[in-house]
Design a protein around this motif. Structure first.
Motif, PDB file in Angstrom:
ATOM      1  N   ALA A 190      -5.920 -31.439 -18.298  1.00  0.00           N
ATOM      2  CA  ALA A 190      -7.153 -31.152 -18.830  1.00  0.00           C
ATOM      3  C   ALA A 190      -7.910 -30.629 -17.325  1.00  0.00           C
ATOM      4  CB  ALA A 190      -8.265 -31.341 -19.832  1.00  0.00           C
ATOM      5  N   VAL A 191      -8.403 -31.785 -16.591  1.00  0.00           N
ATOM      6  CA  VAL A 191      -8.044 -31.310 -14.877  1.00  0.00           C
ATOM      7  C   VAL A 191      -7.239 -30.161 -14.367  1.00  0.00           C
ATOM      8  CG1 VAL A 191      -8.640 -32.993 -13.327  1.00  0.00           C
ATOM      9  CG2 VAL A 191      -9.122 -34.175 -15.588  1.00  0.00           C
ATOM     10  N   ALA A 192      -6.157 -30.922 -14.318  1.00  0.00           N
ATOM     11  CA  ALA A 192      -5.052 -29.512 -13.574  1.00  0.00           C
ATOM     12  C   ALA A 192      -5.841 -27.783 -14.569  1.00  0.00           C
ATOM     13  CB  ALA A 192      -4.060 -29.534 -14.401  1.00  0.00           C
ATOM     14  N   PHE A 193      -6.263 -27.800 -15.474  1.00  0.00           N
ATOM     15  CA  PHE A 193      -6.146 -26.265 -15.893  1.00  0.00           C
ATOM     16  C   PHE A 193      -8.380 -26.214 -14.736  1.00  0.00           C
ATOM     17  CE2 PHE A 193      -3.623 -26.463 -19.172  1.00  0.00           C
ATOM     18  CZ  PHE A 193      -2.570 -25.363 -18.506  1.00  0.00           C
ATOM     19  N   PHE A 194      -9.205 -27.206 -15.109  1.00  0.00           N
ATOM     20  CA  PHE A 194     -10.286 -27.228 -14.673  1.00  0.00           C
ATOM     21  C   PHE A 194     -10.453 -26.979 -12.852  1.00  0.00           C
ATOM     22  CE2 PHE A 194     -12.300 -30.144 -17.848  1.00  0.00           C
ATOM     23  CZ  PHE A 194     -12.494 -28.877 -18.754  1.00  0.00           C
ATOM     24  N   THR A 195      -9.597 -27.346 -13.120  1.00  0.00           N
ATOM     25  CA  THR A 195      -9.106 -27.246 -10.827  1.00  0.00           C
ATOM     26  C   THR A 195      -9.192 -26.264 -10.722  1.00  0.00           C
ATOM     27  OG1 THR A 195      -8.519 -29.919 -10.852  1.00  0.00           O
ATOM     28  CG2 THR A 195      -8.103 -28.269  -9.176  1.00  0.00           C
ATOM     29  N   ILE A 196      -7.257 -25.138 -11.283  1.00  0.00           N
ATOM     30  CA  ILE A 196      -7.089 -23.961 -10.811  1.00  0.00           C
ATOM     31  C   ILE A 196      -8.473 -22.935 -11.022  1.00  0.00           C
ATOM     32  CG2 ILE A 196      -5.575 -22.055 -11.404  1.00  0.00           C
ATOM     33  CD1 ILE A 196      -3.795 -24.354 -12.302  1.00  0.00           C
ATOM     34  N   ALA A 197      -8.915 -23.363 -12.363  1.00  0.00           N
ATOM     35  CA  ALA A 197     -10.131 -22.416 -12.519  1.00  0.00           C
ATOM     36  C   ALA A 197     -11.145 -22.353 -11.753  1.00  0.00           C
ATOM     37  CB  ALA A 197     -10.474 -23.078 -14.345  1.00  0.00           C
ATOM     38  N   PHE A 198     -11.501 -23.996 -10.957  1.00  0.00           N
ATOM     39  CA  PHE A 198     -12.109 -24.308 -10.201  1.00  0.00           C
ATOM     40  C   PHE A 198     -11.974 -22.462  -9.131  1.00  0.00           C
ATOM     41  CE2 PHE A 198     -13.296 -25.492  -6.088  1.00  0.00           C
ATOM     42  CZ  PHE A 198     -14.846 -25.813  -5.727  1.00  0.00           C
ATOM     43  N   SER A 199     -10.739 -22.198  -8.123  1.00  0.00           N
ATOM     44  CA  SER A 199     -10.379 -21.981  -7.588  1.00  0.00           C
ATOM     45  C   SER A 199     -10.726 -20.484  -7.855  1.00  0.00           C
ATOM     46  CB  SER A 199      -9.107 -22.296  -6.890  1.00  0.00           C
ATOM     47  OG  SER A 199      -9.423 -23.291  -6.499  1.00  0.00           O
ATOM     48  N   VAL A 200     -10.026 -20.218  -8.813  1.00  0.00           N
ATOM     49  CA  VAL A 200     -10.731 -19.137  -9.199  1.00  0.00           C
ATOM     50  C   VAL A 200     -11.777 -18.245  -9.896  1.00  0.00           C
ATOM     51  CG1 VAL A 200      -9.950 -17.018 -11.334  1.00  0.00           C
ATOM     52  CG2 VAL A 200      -7.966 -19.080 -10.611  1.00  0.00           C
ATOM     53  N   THR A 201     -12.505 -19.135  -9.863  1.00  0.00           N
ATOM     54  CA  THR A 201     -13.737 -19.168 -10.298  1.00  0.00           C
ATOM     55  C   THR A 201     -15.315 -18.868  -8.794  1.00  0.00           C
ATOM     56  OG1 THR A 201     -14.241 -19.954 -12.071  1.00  0.00           O
ATOM     57  CG2 THR A 201     -16.325 -19.881 -11.002  1.00  0.00           C
ATOM     58  N   ILE A 202     -14.883 -19.585  -7.617  1.00  0.00           N
ATOM     59  CA  ILE A 202     -15.050 -19.405  -6.243  1.00  0.00           C
ATOM     60  C   ILE A 202     -15.071 -18.186  -5.992  1.00  0.00           C
ATOM     61  CG2 ILE A 202     -14.678 -20.250  -4.194  1.00  0.00           C
ATOM     62  CD1 ILE A 202     -16.709 -21.941  -5.676  1.00  0.00           C
ATOM     63  N   LEU A 203     -12.867 -17.737  -6.069  1.00  0.00           N
ATOM     64  CA  LEU A 203     -12.795 -16.628  -5.568  1.00  0.00           C
ATOM     65  C   LEU A 203     -13.448 -15.180  -6.626  1.00  0.00           C
ATOM     66  CD1 LEU A 203      -8.867 -17.508  -5.473  1.00  0.00           C
ATOM     67  CD2 LEU A 203     -10.930 -17.070  -2.770  1.00  0.00           C
ATOM     68  N   PHE A 204     -13.896 -15.503  -7.541  1.00  0.00           N
ATOM     69  CA  PHE A 204     -14.152 -14.271  -8.801  1.00  0.00           C
ATOM     70  C   PHE A 204     -15.767 -13.921  -8.188  1.00  0.00           C
ATOM     71  CE2 PHE A 204     -18.288 -14.325 -11.513  1.00  0.00           C
ATOM     72  CZ  PHE A 204     -18.101 -13.070 -12.646  1.00  0.00           C
ATOM     73  N   LEU A 205     -16.876 -15.534  -7.011  1.00  0.00           N
ATOM     74  CA  LEU A 205     -18.036 -15.411  -6.833  1.00  0.00           C
ATOM     75  C   LEU A 205     -18.172 -14.734  -6.062  1.00  0.00           C
ATOM     76  CD1 LEU A 205     -19.868 -18.435  -7.745  1.00  0.00           C
ATOM     77  CD2 LEU A 205     -20.513 -16.552  -8.760  1.00  0.00           C
ATOM     78  N   VAL A 206     -17.512 -15.166  -4.783  1.00  0.00           N
ATOM     79  CA  VAL A 206     -17.037 -13.963  -3.641  1.00  0.00           C
ATOM     80  C   VAL A 206     -16.722 -13.054  -3.797  1.00  0.00           C
ATOM     81  CG1 VAL A 206     -14.972 -13.958  -1.400  1.00  0.00           C
ATOM     82  CG2 VAL A 206     -15.835 -16.129  -1.687  1.00  0.00           C
TER      83      VAL A 206
END
Length: 333
Positions: A190-206
């Motif tokens: 679960a944390v692995a998916f959350f970690t990758i999702a976190f990176s993608v979310t940052i890029l989405f906001l950028v």
């Protein structure tokens, strides 16, 4: 009984993986820079196309005007081969292999699952993050994301081998349960998916921020970054999909932890700091998913909830485990 030789080889694998991931991160950075520059140059070339009058030729010696460049005076730019990306992906695969070897040898050295302390959780979690990224990349082109997955993984491994390192030893009696395998393995995934999702979310906001700026007001660096990333819609869908995968796993982690607590301590819930923060994480991510399904919540505002959720994950691991005293303190997890 601890096999010190396997411990030595395990540590060597982790250090080797750090070196290889560093090379991979550098290669991913070069690829992103080159891809951004190439995309920016292509767009500039497209804007500078010169119309050619109908019936005339854009190439000397082609009186029919039927050549490949008829109708325009531009010359097609062939996309440059992404050598750096290939090197980055290859070295990431090598690093993943080294990490798997390190985790397996760590477990074999004490003949148990290697999830008994923060060092083992961090190294296993880093391994799962890299393997998850590589597995998804088999069906989707994620080379643009590599830099933002390898970077946090390197940071985690660095903390693991310097700050969180714990000598290999046997588990305490309270941890000798099949629930350790069930509860912690699902938590790591679960944390692995959350970690990758976190990176993608940052890029989405950028990307969203860059799309809101008029093209003529973007700096050269901003145009390059915007060109290198997928559309904000694509990034948002990817992040949302990863969160949808991770949330049920975290829900199971919470439930399995409660069942294990009842068997080990005689109660499903005792307001232990670790239990509380696990529930806080669940609530924040539940709020994110609810916001995505609620009218009136923009995708950008929902994304901030996702970032808050990952912030809680970091607090749970890096703060609660270190500074809070509770019933989980003996495990370091």
């Amino acid at each position: 009984m601890t096999n010190e030789t396997l411990v030595l080889y395990s540590n060597l694998s982790f250090y080797s993986a750090i070196v290889v991931l560093t090379l991979a991160m550098m290669a991913f950075a070069i690829d992103v820079a080159r891809a951004a520059a190439g995309a920016s140059a292509t767009k500039t070339n497209a804007r500078e196309r010169v119309p050619v009058p109908a019936g005339s030729s854009s190439r000397t010696g082609d009186p029919t005007g039927s050549g490949p460049t008829a109708g325009t005076a531009d010359h097609a730019i062939e996309p440059a081969p992404r050598t750096a990306a290939g090197i980055a992906m290859s070295t990431t695969w090598l690093a993943g292999t080294l990490l798997v070897a390190g985790v397996v040898m760590r477990g074999l050295s004490v003949m148990r699952v290697p999830w008994g302390n923060m060092f083992e959780f961090a190294t296993t979690g880093s391994t799962v993050v890299i393997l998850t990224f590589l597995t998804i990349s088999l069906t989707r082109d994620l080379r643009w994301l590599g830099l933002f997955v390898v970077g946090p993984t390197l940071l985690t491994l660095g903390l693991a081998v310097t700050v969180y390192y714990t000598a290999a030893s046997q588990l305490l009696p309270a941890l000798k349960s099949f629930w350790l395998v069930i509860h912690v393995s699902v938590s790591i995934l679960a944390v692995a998916f959350f970690t990758i999702a976190f990176s993608v979310t940052i890029l989405f906001l950028v990307k969203t921020w860059l799309e809101r700026i008029a093209p003529d007001r973007l700096s050269r660096a901003q145009r390059a970054v915007a060109a290198a990333l997928p559309s904000s819609r694509s990034l948002d869908q990817t992040a949302y999909g990863l969160h949808v995968l991770a949330f049920p796993l975290w829900t199971f982690t919470l439930i399995a932890g409660a069942i294990w607590a009842e068997q080990a301590w005689g109660a499903y819930w005792q307001w232990d700091p670790k239990e509380v923060w696990t529930f806080v994480i669940w609530v924040v991510y539940a709020a994110y998913l609810h916001a995505r399904a609620t009218t009136g919540w923009s995708r950008q505002r929902s994304a901030y909830l996702a970032l808050a959720g990952y912030g809680c994950v970091l607090i749970n691991f890096m703060v609660v485990n270190v500074f809070f005293v509770g019933m989980h303190s003996y495990s370091g997890m």
